[in-house]
Design a protein around this motif. Sequence first.
Motif, PDB file in Angstrom:
ATOM      1  N   ARG A  21      -4.832   7.322  -2.594  1.00  0.00           N
ATOM      2  CA  ARG A  21      -5.906   7.987  -1.866  1.00  0.00           C
ATOM      3  C   ARG A  21      -7.102   8.326  -2.761  1.00  0.00           C
ATOM      4  NH1 ARG A  21      -6.303  13.687   0.525  1.00  0.00           N
ATOM      5  NH2 ARG A  21      -7.686  13.361   2.272  1.00  0.00           N
ATOM      6  N   ASN A  22      -6.874   8.595  -4.018  1.00  0.00           N
ATOM      7  CA  ASN A  22      -7.959   8.987  -4.921  1.00  0.00           C
ATOM      8  C   ASN A  22      -8.648   7.796  -5.593  1.00  0.00           C
ATOM      9  OD1 ASN A  22      -5.933   8.269  -6.621  1.00  0.00           O
ATOM     10  ND2 ASN A  22      -5.782  10.221  -7.681  1.00  0.00           N
TER      11      ASN A  22
ATOM     12  N   THR B  69     -11.233   5.728  -5.222  1.00  0.00           N
ATOM     13  CA  THR B  69     -12.467   5.513  -4.458  1.00  0.00           C
ATOM     14  C   THR B  69     -13.148   4.198  -4.828  1.00  0.00           C
ATOM     15  OG1 THR B  69     -13.692   6.830  -6.061  1.00  0.00           O
ATOM     16  CG2 THR B  69     -12.878   7.967  -4.103  1.00  0.00           C
ATOM     17  N   GLU B  70     -13.025   3.794  -6.084  1.00  0.00           N
ATOM     18  CA  GLU B  70     -13.636   2.535  -6.519  1.00  0.00           C
ATOM     19  C   GLU B  70     -12.966   1.343  -5.847  1.00  0.00           C
ATOM     20  OE1 GLU B  70     -13.958   0.129 -10.670  1.00  0.00           O
ATOM     21  OE2 GLU B  70     -14.459   2.258 -10.738  1.00  0.00           O
TER      22      GLU B  70
ATOM     23  N   ALA C 183     -13.960   1.238  -2.133  1.00  0.00           N
ATOM     24  CA  ALA C 183     -15.308   0.699  -1.936  1.00  0.00           C
ATOM     25  C   ALA C 183     -15.307  -0.821  -2.085  1.00  0.00           C
ATOM     26  CB  ALA C 183     -16.271   1.330  -2.941  1.00  0.00           C
TER      27      ALA C 183
ATOM     28  N   LYS D 259     -10.637   0.577   6.825  1.00  0.00           N
ATOM     29  CA  LYS D 259      -9.667   1.624   6.487  1.00  0.00           C
ATOM     30  C   LYS D 259      -8.889   1.999   7.736  1.00  0.00           C
ATOM     31  CE  LYS D 259      -9.262   5.946   4.002  1.00  0.00           C
ATOM     32  NZ  LYS D 259      -8.628   6.900   4.862  1.00  0.00           N
TER      33      LYS D 259
END
Length: 87
Positions: free
Chosen positions: A18-19, A21-22, A25, A34
């Motif tokens: 979940r963390n 983010t890269e 994206a 998603k």
Amino acid sequence: MPEYCFFKKGDHVNALERNDTEGAACLRDWGYTKQSEELKAANTHCALAHFHDIRNEEQAREHEFSTGAAFLALIVGVLAVVDWFFL
């Protein structure tokens, strides 16, 4: 245990922490969407297996609902015809 989110494009599904983010994206740039499910699992493989189990259960439930409704409509139709013949 880390929490995973899922991205889907066609029949292909990817699981990311979940963390990440890269990575999220990057997948969005490649056309992945998603999914709403987020699961805690020991690793990516377990998260994907659990995700597929959830999706298969949802599809089975939808199929059972639609075939049950069709069967009920058929029974009501047959009973209406039988009632019309005998009354």
